[in-house]
Enzyme design. Sequence first.
Site, PDB file in Angstrom:
ATOM      1  N   GLU A  21       0.751  -1.222  -0.002  1.00  0.00           N
ATOM      2  CA  GLU A  21      -0.272   0.060  -0.083  1.00  0.00           C
ATOM      3  C   GLU A  21       0.963   1.236   0.031  1.00  0.00           C
ATOM      4  O   GLU A  21       0.582   2.151  -0.773  1.00  0.00           O
ATOM      5  CB  GLU A  21      -0.816   0.066   1.231  1.00  0.00           C
ATOM      6  N   TYR A  53     -10.847  28.296   4.686  1.00  0.00           N
ATOM      7  CA  TYR A  53     -11.007  26.909   4.396  1.00  0.00           C
ATOM      8  C   TYR A  53      -9.590  26.681   3.530  1.00  0.00           C
ATOM      9  O   TYR A  53      -9.385  25.466   3.465  1.00  0.00           O
ATOM     10  CB  TYR A  53     -12.344  26.378   3.882  1.00  0.00           C
ATOM     11  N   ILE A  71      -4.571   5.499   8.913  1.00  0.00           N
ATOM     12  CA  ILE A  71      -5.329   6.697   8.268  1.00  0.00           C
ATOM     13  C   ILE A  71      -5.754   7.531   9.717  1.00  0.00           C
ATOM     14  O   ILE A  71      -5.932   8.808   9.744  1.00  0.00           O
ATOM     15  CB  ILE A  71      -6.492   6.611   7.413  1.00  0.00           C
ATOM     16  N   GLU A  72      -5.712   6.868  10.743  1.00  0.00           N
ATOM     17  CA  GLU A  72      -5.934   7.498  11.967  1.00  0.00           C
ATOM     18  C   GLU A  72      -4.797   8.519  12.692  1.00  0.00           C
ATOM     19  O   GLU A  72      -5.271   9.616  12.966  1.00  0.00           O
ATOM     20  CB  GLU A  72      -5.887   6.589  13.250  1.00  0.00           C
ATOM     21  N   LYS A  98     -10.401   5.713   2.659  1.00  0.00           N
ATOM     22  CA  LYS A  98      -9.568   5.038   1.702  1.00  0.00           C
ATOM     23  C   LYS A  98     -10.291   4.270   0.725  1.00  0.00           C
ATOM     24  O   LYS A  98     -11.112   3.418   1.023  1.00  0.00           O
ATOM     25  CB  LYS A  98      -8.503   3.807   2.361  1.00  0.00           C
TER      26      LYS A  98
END
Length: 120
Positions: A21, A53, A71-72, A98
């Site tokens: 990955e 933003y 991803i945390e 993902k």
Amino acid sequence: MMTIALQGAEFFAYHGFYPEEQKLGCRFLVDVEVDFTPKTNFSDDNINNTVDYEKVYNIVCEEMKHPRKLIETVAEAVIDRIVKKYSFVQAIRVAVKKLNPPLLGKIACSSVTINYKPAK
């Protein structure tokens, strides 16, 4: 209270637990919501009185460039940077998705959502 949001910001990045990955990469979507009370009213039309933003998007872009196993960790890094930039935020929600994760079946996405509220 006011909320600014980015929905579905898309990136190609190299996050993942498995070495393949991190080598091959994949597509991700990121959603960010930031709740805050404006510093003043908006009649002066000054961007410094709000959460910009565009700056939030740039934070997400920079964090997505750093490969991580989880991803945390990405979501937490985004929150940490937003809090550092905008100390007056009241809540932040970051979701990292993902797309087409490498699982045995067809999955649209795997995701994590982290909610932040400052300690009182």
